[in-house]
Write an enzyme that holds these catalytic residues in place. Structure first.
Site, PDB file in Angstrom:
ATOM      1  N   SER A   1       2.442 -32.407 -17.512  1.00 58.73           N
ATOM      2  CA  SER A   1       3.458 -33.331 -18.042  1.00 58.73           C
ATOM      3  C   SER A   1       3.473 -34.690 -17.346  1.00 58.73           C
ATOM      4  O   SER A   1       4.528 -35.268 -17.120  1.00 58.73           O
ATOM      5  CB  SER A   1       4.843 -32.682 -17.979  1.00 58.73           C
TER       6      SER A   1
ATOM      7  N   GLY B   1      -2.827 -34.381 -20.032  1.00 63.62           N
ATOM      8  CA  GLY B   1      -3.016 -33.781 -21.353  1.00 63.62           C
ATOM      9  C   GLY B   1      -2.460 -34.691 -22.429  1.00 63.62           C
ATOM     10  O   GLY B   1      -3.055 -35.723 -22.766  1.00 63.62           O
ATOM     11  N   GLY B   2      -1.283 -34.330 -22.947  1.00 68.83           N
ATOM     12  CA  GLY B   2      -0.678 -35.048 -24.073  1.00 68.83           C
ATOM     13  C   GLY B   2      -0.696 -36.566 -23.973  1.00 68.83           C
ATOM     14  O   GLY B   2      -1.074 -37.251 -24.932  1.00 68.83           O
TER      15      GLY B   2
ATOM     16  N   HIS C   1      -9.220 -23.975 -16.370  1.00 72.67           N
ATOM     17  CA  HIS C   1      -7.936 -24.519 -16.837  1.00 72.67           C
ATOM     18  C   HIS C   1      -7.015 -23.343 -17.169  1.00 72.67           C
ATOM     19  O   HIS C   1      -7.468 -22.311 -17.664  1.00 72.67           O
ATOM     20  CB  HIS C   1      -8.161 -25.400 -18.073  1.00 72.67           C
TER      21      HIS C   1
ATOM     22  N   GLY D   1       2.466 -29.151 -20.607  1.00 73.59           N
ATOM     23  CA  GLY D   1       2.946 -29.303 -21.980  1.00 73.59           C
ATOM     24  C   GLY D   1       4.421 -28.992 -22.159  1.00 73.59           C
ATOM     25  O   GLY D   1       4.892 -28.828 -23.279  1.00 73.59           O
TER      26      GLY D   1
ATOM     27  N   ASN E   1      -7.482 -34.998 -20.608  1.00 72.98           N
ATOM     28  CA  ASN E   1      -7.937 -33.764 -21.251  1.00 72.98           C
ATOM     29  C   ASN E   1      -7.386 -33.755 -22.677  1.00 72.98           C
ATOM     30  O   ASN E   1      -6.193 -33.556 -22.871  1.00 72.98           O
ATOM     31  CB  ASN E   1      -7.423 -32.554 -20.444  1.00 72.98           C
ATOM     32  N   TRP E   2      -8.267 -34.002 -23.637  1.00 79.88           N
ATOM     33  CA  TRP E   2      -7.821 -34.115 -25.030  1.00 79.88           C
ATOM     34  C   TRP E   2      -7.543 -32.745 -25.654  1.00 79.88           C
ATOM     35  O   TRP E   2      -7.038 -32.666 -26.765  1.00 79.88           O
ATOM     36  CB  TRP E   2      -8.867 -34.860 -25.866  1.00 79.88           C
ATOM     37  N   LYS E   3      -7.924 -31.689 -24.968  1.00 79.86           N
ATOM     38  CA  LYS E   3      -7.741 -30.310 -25.476  1.00 79.86           C
ATOM     39  C   LYS E   3      -8.318 -30.210 -26.903  1.00 79.86           C
ATOM     40  O   LYS E   3      -9.243 -30.941 -27.232  1.00 79.86           O
ATOM     41  CB  LYS E   3      -6.275 -29.904 -25.377  1.00 79.86           C
TER      42      LYS E   3
ATOM     43  N   GLU F   1      -2.525 -27.705 -11.243  1.00 78.87           N
ATOM     44  CA  GLU F   1      -1.783 -27.766 -12.497  1.00 78.87           C
ATOM     45  C   GLU F   1      -0.841 -26.569 -12.580  1.00 78.87           C
ATOM     46  O   GLU F   1      -1.251 -25.487 -13.045  1.00 78.87           O
ATOM     47  CB  GLU F   1      -2.750 -27.727 -13.682  1.00 78.87           C
TER      48      GLU F   1
ATOM     49  N   GLU G   1      -5.140 -22.766 -19.538  1.00 81.68           N
ATOM     50  CA  GLU G   1      -5.231 -22.282 -20.929  1.00 81.68           C
ATOM     51  C   GLU G   1      -6.443 -21.376 -21.098  1.00 81.68           C
ATOM     52  O   GLU G   1      -6.423 -20.441 -21.902  1.00 81.68           O
ATOM     53  CB  GLU G   1      -5.251 -23.487 -21.899  1.00 81.68           C
TER      54      GLU G   1
HETATM   55  P1  13P Z   1       0.110 -32.044 -20.321  1.00 79.72           P
HETATM   56  O1  13P Z   1      -0.112 -33.357 -19.612  1.00 79.72           O
HETATM   57  O2  13P Z   1       0.151 -32.160 -21.799  1.00 79.72           O
HETATM   58  O3  13P Z   1       1.251 -31.295 -19.714  1.00 79.72           O
HETATM   59  O4  13P Z   1      -1.199 -31.155 -20.014  1.00 79.72           O
HETATM   60  C1  13P Z   1      -1.672 -31.054 -18.729  1.00 79.72           C
HETATM   61  C2  13P Z   1      -3.009 -30.419 -18.760  1.00 79.72           C
HETATM   62  O5  13P Z   1      -3.136 -29.262 -19.089  1.00 79.72           O
HETATM   63  C3  13P Z   1      -4.161 -31.241 -18.396  1.00 79.72           C
HETATM   64  O6  13P Z   1      -5.303 -30.476 -18.225  1.00 79.72           O
END
Ligand code: 13P
Length: 263
Positions: free
Chosen positions: A212, A233-234, A94, A172, A9-11, A166, A96
């Protein structure tokens, strides 16, 4: 033998040009395995050019969100109908989206239906906040989010849905849920799917973990009971990390297949 999923997930990162360059880098580094589905979820803007660029046998594409109506006067929204042909997956609910953009259960449920109606695989994201965890509400929250998100999904459609656990407190933050917490959450989610759709469906539904995840902890998370994949994510924005996680999933899948033959 269950398939494994590695989804990045590149956000809200990378512009169209950067996305294309990064996808080209991934194309060089990401290995392909029969039993691993790899997908990346770039911004909406990058989906169209990437749909022409990526080798779909190596990497699928996912959107990070969609609107639940197919078309109409909804300024600024993008529907699942519009994503059809560009993406194969779509993240829904998600944390977020739930927390920053106040998406509610009803909207999330409609989005799951919109994805299925438009032949996209919804990745329904569920997870408790730090406060809910502290209050011992994890089971309650997961059950609520799963029941609500899957309301109106038919028993034929459930096999087309992925569910990602999640925990909000792990996203994050560098803090990951331990294997025990993850196994417990997967068990709760699978039991709820079994309750709603029967045991067979619950065995088949694929459950992902996100929060994470890095190359360092990917193997232990993927080996946790009930985990079929990762939502990253990251670390999905670092090519060797992402490619390394695909490799871990691939080797694990091979090992599991070997053991199944022996049994
Ligand atoms: P991180 O891996 O950066 O914690 O993010 C997880 C995420 O929200 C994937 O959708």
């Amino acid at each position: 033998m269950a398939k494994k999923f590695i989804i990045g997930n590149w956000k809200m990162n990378l512009n169209v040009h950067e996305s294309s360059l990064f996808a080209a880098k991934l194309a060089q580094e990401v290995p392909t395995y029969r039993d691993v589905t790899t997908a990346i979820c770039p911004s909406f803007l990058a989906l169209q050019p990437l749909s022409l660029q990526v080798n779909h046998r190596q990497m699928k594409l996912g959107a990070q969100n969609c609107y639940w109506r197919d078309s109409g006067a909804f300024t600024g929204e993008i529907s699942a109908t519009q994503l059809r042909g560009l993406a194969q997956y779509v993240l829904i609910g998600h944390s977020e989206r739930r927390n920053i953009f106040s998406e509610g259960d009803r909207e999330i449920r409609f989005k799951v239906q919109a994805a299925l109606r438009n032949c996209l695989t919804p990745v329904l994201c569920v997870g408790e906040t730090a406060l809910e965890r502290k209050d011992g509400d994890t089971e309650h929250v997961l059950n609520d989010q799963v029941v609500s998100g899957l309301l109106n999904v038919s028993s034929e459609e459930i096999s087309e849905v992925l569910i990602a656990y999640e925990p909000v407190w792990a996203i994050g933050t560098g803090e990951t849920a331990g294997p025990e917490d993850i196994e417990k959450a997967m068990k709760i989610i699978r039991a709820q799917v079994s309750h709603l759709f029967g045991r067979e469906a619950s065995k088949k539904v694929s459950l992902l973990y996100g929060g994470s995840v890095k190359l360092d902890n990917a193997a232990s998370i993927l080996s946790a009971k009930g985990v079929d994949g990762l939502l990253i994510g990251g670390a999905s924005l670092i090519a060797p990390e992402f490619a390394g996680m695909v490799k871990i999933a691939g080797e694990l899948a091979k090992e599991e297949a070997k053991n199944e033959v022996k049994e």
